[in-house]
Design a protein around this motif. Structure first.
Motif, PDB file in Angstrom:
ATOM      1  N   GLY A  44       0.839  -1.200   0.000  1.00  0.00           N
ATOM      2  CA  GLY A  44       0.000   0.000   0.000  1.00  0.00           C
ATOM      3  C   GLY A  44       0.871   1.246   0.000  1.00  0.00           C
ATOM      4  N   SER A  45       0.584   2.164   0.909  1.00  0.00           N
ATOM      5  CA  SER A  45       1.360   3.400   1.003  1.00  0.00           C
ATOM      6  C   SER A  45       2.637   3.207   1.806  1.00  0.00           C
ATOM      7  CB  SER A  45       0.515   4.485   1.680  1.00  0.00           C
ATOM      8  OG  SER A  45       0.229   4.097   3.018  1.00  0.00           O
ATOM      9  N   GLY A  46       2.775   2.040   2.449  1.00  0.00           N
ATOM     10  CA  GLY A  46       3.934   1.784   3.299  1.00  0.00           C
ATOM     11  C   GLY A  46       3.690   2.165   4.751  1.00  0.00           C
ATOM     12  N   TYR A  47       2.504   2.686   5.053  1.00  0.00           N
ATOM     13  CA  TYR A  47       2.157   3.070   6.420  1.00  0.00           C
ATOM     14  C   TYR A  47       1.169   2.071   7.004  1.00  0.00           C
ATOM     15  CZ  TYR A  47       4.300   7.621   5.696  1.00  0.00           C
ATOM     16  OH  TYR A  47       5.193   8.627   5.456  1.00  0.00           O
ATOM     17  N   VAL A  48       1.245   1.863   8.326  1.00  0.00           N
ATOM     18  CA  VAL A  48       0.267   1.025   9.012  1.00  0.00           C
ATOM     19  C   VAL A  48      -0.994   1.844   9.260  1.00  0.00           C
ATOM     20  CG1 VAL A  48       1.962  -0.522  10.070  1.00  0.00           C
ATOM     21  CG2 VAL A  48       1.269   1.564  11.266  1.00  0.00           C
ATOM     22  N   PHE A  49      -2.105   1.157   9.499  1.00  0.00           N
ATOM     23  CA  PHE A  49      -3.384   1.852   9.568  1.00  0.00           C
ATOM     24  C   PHE A  49      -3.493   2.847  10.716  1.00  0.00           C
ATOM     25  CE2 PHE A  49      -4.302  -2.065  11.946  1.00  0.00           C
ATOM     26  CZ  PHE A  49      -4.982  -1.597  13.056  1.00  0.00           C
ATOM     27  N   GLU A  50      -2.748   2.657  11.787  1.00  0.00           N
ATOM     28  CA  GLU A  50      -2.844   3.580  12.921  1.00  0.00           C
ATOM     29  C   GLU A  50      -2.370   4.995  12.582  1.00  0.00           C
ATOM     30  OE1 GLU A  50      -2.082  -0.517  14.769  1.00  0.00           O
ATOM     31  OE2 GLU A  50      -1.210   0.629  13.158  1.00  0.00           O
ATOM     32  N   THR A  51      -1.612   5.153  11.522  1.00  0.00           N
ATOM     33  CA  THR A  51      -1.068   6.471  11.181  1.00  0.00           C
ATOM     34  C   THR A  51      -2.074   7.366  10.480  1.00  0.00           C
ATOM     35  OG1 THR A  51      -0.310   5.787   8.986  1.00  0.00           O
ATOM     36  CG2 THR A  51       1.227   5.468  10.836  1.00  0.00           C
ATOM     37  N   GLY A  52      -3.151   6.795   9.954  1.00  0.00           N
ATOM     38  CA  GLY A  52      -4.107   7.584   9.185  1.00  0.00           C
ATOM     39  C   GLY A  52      -3.634   7.851   7.764  1.00  0.00           C
ATOM     40  N   ARG A  53      -2.511   7.268   7.375  1.00  0.00           N
ATOM     41  CA  ARG A  53      -1.959   7.492   6.039  1.00  0.00           C
ATOM     42  C   ARG A  53      -1.874   6.210   5.220  1.00  0.00           C
ATOM     43  NH1 ARG A  53       3.219  11.221   6.762  1.00  0.00           N
ATOM     44  NH2 ARG A  53       2.554  12.058   4.776  1.00  0.00           N
ATOM     45  N   ALA A  54      -2.471   5.145   5.732  1.00  0.00           N
ATOM     46  CA  ALA A  54      -2.409   3.840   5.065  1.00  0.00           C
ATOM     47  C   ALA A  54      -3.354   3.806   3.858  1.00  0.00           C
ATOM     48  CB  ALA A  54      -2.786   2.738   6.049  1.00  0.00           C
ATOM     49  N   ALA A  55      -3.097   2.870   2.966  1.00  0.00           N
ATOM     50  CA  ALA A  55      -3.991   2.636   1.831  1.00  0.00           C
ATOM     51  C   ALA A  55      -5.322   2.117   2.374  1.00  0.00           C
ATOM     52  CB  ALA A  55      -3.354   1.623   0.884  1.00  0.00           C
ATOM     53  N   SER A  56      -6.381   2.273   1.588  1.00  0.00           N
ATOM     54  CA  SER A  56      -7.688   1.880   2.112  1.00  0.00           C
ATOM     55  C   SER A  56      -8.638   1.363   1.047  1.00  0.00           C
ATOM     56  CB  SER A  56      -8.345   3.078   2.801  1.00  0.00           C
ATOM     57  OG  SER A  56      -8.653   4.087   1.844  1.00  0.00           O
ATOM     58  N   PHE A  57      -9.639   0.627   1.516  1.00  0.00           N
ATOM     59  CA  PHE A  57     -10.827   0.270   0.746  1.00  0.00           C
ATOM     60  C   PHE A  57     -11.948   1.036   1.423  1.00  0.00           C
ATOM     61  CE2 PHE A  57      -8.403  -3.295  -0.709  1.00  0.00           C
ATOM     62  CZ  PHE A  57      -9.028  -3.754  -1.865  1.00  0.00           C
ATOM     63  N   GLY A  58     -12.793   1.691   0.663  1.00  0.00           N
ATOM     64  CA  GLY A  58     -13.871   2.459   1.265  1.00  0.00           C
ATOM     65  C   GLY A  58     -15.174   2.318   0.521  1.00  0.00           C
ATOM     66  N   ILE A  59     -16.221   2.796   1.161  1.00  0.00           N
ATOM     67  CA  ILE A  59     -17.587   2.733   0.659  1.00  0.00           C
ATOM     68  C   ILE A  59     -17.929   1.286   0.293  1.00  0.00           C
ATOM     69  CG2 ILE A  59     -19.330   3.834  -0.789  1.00  0.00           C
ATOM     70  CD1 ILE A  59     -17.333   6.060  -1.374  1.00  0.00           C
ATOM     71  N   LEU A  60     -17.642   0.374   1.219  1.00  0.00           N
ATOM     72  CA  LEU A  60     -17.919  -1.041   1.008  1.00  0.00           C
ATOM     73  C   LEU A  60     -19.424  -1.271   1.067  1.00  0.00           C
ATOM     74  CD1 LEU A  60     -15.209  -2.415   3.430  1.00  0.00           C
ATOM     75  CD2 LEU A  60     -15.050  -2.272   0.952  1.00  0.00           C
ATOM     76  N   LYS A  61     -19.973  -1.915   0.048  1.00  0.00           N
ATOM     77  CA  LYS A  61     -21.411  -2.156  -0.014  1.00  0.00           C
ATOM     78  C   LYS A  61     -21.698  -3.559  -0.501  1.00  0.00           C
ATOM     79  CE  LYS A  61     -22.582   2.612  -0.858  1.00  0.00           C
ATOM     80  NZ  LYS A  61     -23.568   3.489  -1.441  1.00  0.00           N
ATOM     81  N   LEU A  62     -22.822  -4.082  -0.046  1.00  0.00           N
ATOM     82  CA  LEU A  62     -23.350  -5.338  -0.529  1.00  0.00           C
ATOM     83  C   LEU A  62     -24.564  -5.003  -1.384  1.00  0.00           C
ATOM     84  CD1 LEU A  62     -23.615  -8.462  -0.451  1.00  0.00           C
ATOM     85  CD2 LEU A  62     -25.132  -8.130   1.500  1.00  0.00           C
ATOM     86  N   ILE A  63     -24.617  -5.543  -2.574  1.00  0.00           N
ATOM     87  CA  ILE A  63     -25.770  -5.334  -3.448  1.00  0.00           C
ATOM     88  C   ILE A  63     -26.629  -6.581  -3.352  1.00  0.00           C
ATOM     89  CG2 ILE A  63     -26.541  -4.887  -5.806  1.00  0.00           C
ATOM     90  CD1 ILE A  63     -23.703  -3.708  -6.314  1.00  0.00           C
ATOM     91  N   ASP A  64     -27.869  -6.431  -2.877  1.00  0.00           N
ATOM     92  CA  ASP A  64     -28.725  -7.602  -2.682  1.00  0.00           C
ATOM     93  C   ASP A  64     -29.393  -8.039  -3.984  1.00  0.00           C
ATOM     94  OD1 ASP A  64     -31.007  -5.983  -3.074  1.00  0.00           O
ATOM     95  OD2 ASP A  64     -31.359  -5.754  -0.920  1.00  0.00           O
TER      96      ASP A  64
END
Length: 148
Positions: free
Chosen positions: A87-107
């Protein structure tokens, strides 16, 4: 069915930590009329377009059963010791990590629902690239180089 995107392809342009961000949209859903699983992809707010599908004939045992979809990643470099960053090389606690967002399930009716509960995750067992928990329909992942 598409020549504009393929498995393993690098997303371009890359996001920059203090600069522009690139986004992709992945939609994976079962088409009700055919039973095939469709894959649509969009980049940087572009409307997702069909890029391929899994014919129902390949997944006969799952035609009328619940389905699990997994996402994952890996890092590898033939000359790199320790292993390269993810990812960005940062761990998630830093607020600078790579992310997946707006996760949705389509029924089955085509209605989307935000995924806000945490889901199972796994790592390499070395603790190098541990993902965050899902919160507000997103999670963070990645980390710096890691000794093998």
């Amino acid at each position: 069915t598409s020549s504009r995107i393929a498995p393993g392809q690098v997303i371009s342009p890359l996001s920059r930590i203090n600069g522009n961000k690139s986004y992709i949209t992945l939609r994976i859903f079962k088409e009700q009329s055919s039973g095939d699983w469709q894959i649509h992809v969009g980049a940087n707010s572009g409307h997702p377009k069909p890029v391929g599908y899994f014919p129902k004939s390949l997944i006969i045992g799952l035609i009328d059963k619940p389905v699990e979809i997994s996402f994952g990643g890996y890092v590898k470099h033939r000359k790199s010791r320790p292993s390269p960053p993810m990812g960005s090389g940062y761990v998630f606690e830093t607020g600078r990590a790579a992310s997946f967002g707006i996760l949705k399930l389509i029924d089955a009716q085509g209605i989307d629902h935000n995924i806000v509960a945490d889901l199972p995750s796994s790592t390499d067992g070395k603790g190098c690239y541990t993902p965050s928990k899902i919160k507000w329909a997103q999670f963070f992942y990645g980390g710096p180089s890691c000794a093998d």
